[in-house]
Enzyme design. Sequence first.
Site, PDB file in Angstrom:
ATOM      1  CG  ASP A 194      46.473  53.203  33.121  1.00 20.88           C
ATOM      2  OD1 ASP A 194      46.473  52.319  32.242  1.00 20.88           O
ATOM      3  OD2 ASP A 194      45.575  53.292  33.983  1.00 20.88           O
TER       4      ASP A 194
HETATM    5  C1  BGC Z   1      43.860  50.459  32.849  1.00 19.30           C
HETATM    6  C2  BGC Z   1      45.042  49.665  33.378  1.00 19.30           C
HETATM    7  C3  BGC Z   1      45.375  48.564  32.411  1.00 19.30           C
HETATM    8  C4  BGC Z   1      45.683  49.182  31.059  1.00 19.30           C
HETATM    9  C5  BGC Z   1      46.048  48.182  29.994  1.00 19.30           C
HETATM   10  C6  BGC Z   1      44.079  50.917  31.420  1.00 19.30           C
HETATM   11  O1  BGC Z   1      42.922  51.447  30.886  1.00 19.30           O
HETATM   12  O2  BGC Z   1      43.619  51.560  33.676  1.00 19.30           O
HETATM   13  O3  BGC Z   1      44.739  49.156  34.642  1.00 19.30           O
HETATM   14  O4  BGC Z   1      46.429  47.794  32.900  1.00 19.30           O
HETATM   15  O5  BGC Z   1      44.536  49.866  30.594  1.00 19.30           O
HETATM   16  O6  BGC Z   1      44.965  47.421  29.641  1.00 19.30           O
END
Ligand code: BGC
Length: 737
Positions: A264
Amino acid sequence: MKRLLSFTLALSVLACAPKTAEGPAYLNPSAPLEQRVADALSRMTMEEKVALTHAQSKFSSAGVPRLGIPELWHTDGPHGIRPEVLWDDWDQAGWTNDSCTAFPALVNLAATWDRDLSRLYGDCIGQEARYRKKDILLGPGINMGRTPLNGRTFEYMGEDPFLAGELVVPYVQGVQSNGVAACVKHFAVNNQETRRTATNSVVDDRTLYEIYLPAFRKAVVEGGAWAIMGSYNLYNGQFNCHNKRLLCDILKGEWGFDGVVVSDWGGCRDDDEAVTNGLDIEMGTWTNGLRGAASDSYANYHLARPYLERLRDGRATEADLNDKASRILRTIFRTSMSKDPHFGSFTSPEHFAAARKIAADGLVLLRNDGTLPLALPEGGKLLVVGENAYKMMVVGGGSSNLKTKYEVTPLDALHEVFDTHAQVVWERGYVGDTTTVYNKVWTGQDLGESRSAQQLLADAVAASRDASCILYIGGLNKSKYQDNEGTDREDIVLPYGQDALIEALSATGKPLVVVNISGSPVAMPWAGKVNAIVQGWYGGSESGHALVDVLTGTVNPSGKLPFTMPVALSDGPLRSARQYPGIQEEGTEWWQEYYDEGVFIGYRWYDTQEIPVQFAFGHGLSYTTFEVSGASVKRSGDGWSVRATLTNTGKVPGAEVLQLYISDTEASVARPAKELKGFEKVYLQPGESRQVSFAIDREALSFFDAAAHRWVAEPGEFHALLGTSSADIRADVPFTL
Ligand code: BGC
């Protein structure tokens, strides 16, 4: 000198790589995938391999430019294709060709209980991603609804592992049929936003395997997902983006996952573990809000310079690096360099039609005394009250924020249908969220309001005097502490004084229909005092049309709740701070969160404890009625065949979801009163009947025996419960194992 060395190295690997008459094998689309991977790998320098393993911009990771292997473009999110962002920033770049089709939130998809619609959703969003030249779609999200407070409930598929598992498979397959990898997230036991990057989930193995892993397992084993995103939290005291047990032992070991693990954004936290514990691509480091860094710090990522240092001094092995690089190359050959060229399509009428159909089929009619479907007399007046009738909801909520080509609000759609013969009047009733911009995407609305809360309420009540009917459209929105990434809700009570407003409207004596738009459960203390209730969701571009389709009966509602609507938060299974939101213990660096409730979340808790709920898991009414008859259970091969006949006993065509729950009456471990093990959505004409059959195996009767590390079905009596919700069981057929 160094540069010269790596250049000579590159030439020598190139020289010894196998060549075919058509050119290098990796460029030959008809060569077997693994041959392409091995061939490309054999031509690459160590530095080139390492470059694959970390971000080069906010949403891309490098390819191998020297070999003509393209970079990987990642994109949010589960509900549509995120607008192009700046190279090193979250804000949209301001392109004018990237306004997408906004599909309904995944909770809305889950409420359809329809595998075909999940396939359609995946297919359409995959086409949009491919058209926008994106290779990895960051979704779907399938974390379980452990608490109704989780700010991201709207991005997930409810509280039941079987439901989410059945729906994630066609979604993944639909996306990937377009040469786009679905990146299933957030793996795993990531069930809250509060302190999401600092909480260690303490879960026993039975609970892990029965509740929190099955949907991920299905996505990988049955859906063939090409990518998985590690979550922010810790499990077993180790961050999940490099969690050995979850990624090496379970995902890549037990399930044989051959795709890429993507962190993530900002979820990678350790130089050594990033190398050894199953992470393949590190994204977004320095963006978790905890650690600052100079802009464009990609060379400092855990899997960049520190990784190279480890490889050079022998602390990291080439074998590990080759595994990561192979997985990334495999992803590239499956997507942008796939043997079947895909071109995708974007904002087509078919995509908007799909969005409308999915949104409508997931709307849940919670209660109805016959006031719905809405019919307005010639010259009648419909009073619409509530901010959510007017507020655009596609923008906001966190990483699932979208820029859409258009958004039809409920009020727009009501005007379209009723303006010809009646009057539609809107009163705001309360002020909720006046935000209209997110990551520089602006809805174009002005939600400023000068009236006081009392005045707004008084104006709404006054406007009802000559109304034929009141349609209340309120609920939550995507602002902080509501349905929003990064923060959890604080309660399930409706915000902004809406309960009092609904009570005041109900006291007028006018027919009152309430539409609650939210992505998570809310308390409805006034439920018995209103004529009808519809659970609406964040429906995307076509949300207004979909809602009005159902309100007017153009579409007969067939959605079912993918989670329980409790009476009050305190009725739920999480009753101590150690369970939620976690506690800080002496000697531990992170917050500890104990999953003491075990497998008893959602209806597994309420049904077993016999705690009354407002609306049960699986509940949802129709404008017609259905009967279940002739239920039977028969042995069939190694398993059982459960059958029943469903009949549409009403006057209009409609769909019912027949649900099969299994109950184990006596077991050596505490088991939920019932668990969903089958469902089928059936469309029937008035008077039509259809036999529905479910094939179940021993696993459907099993619990996970943690000590033996296997599924166990204990001999004895079981019950096949067939119903139209977890609370409305129409047939109970005992059988023995
Ligand atoms: C989120 C993800 C997301 C990623 C990219 C993170 O903060 O938890 O679900 O895909 O950011 O935007």
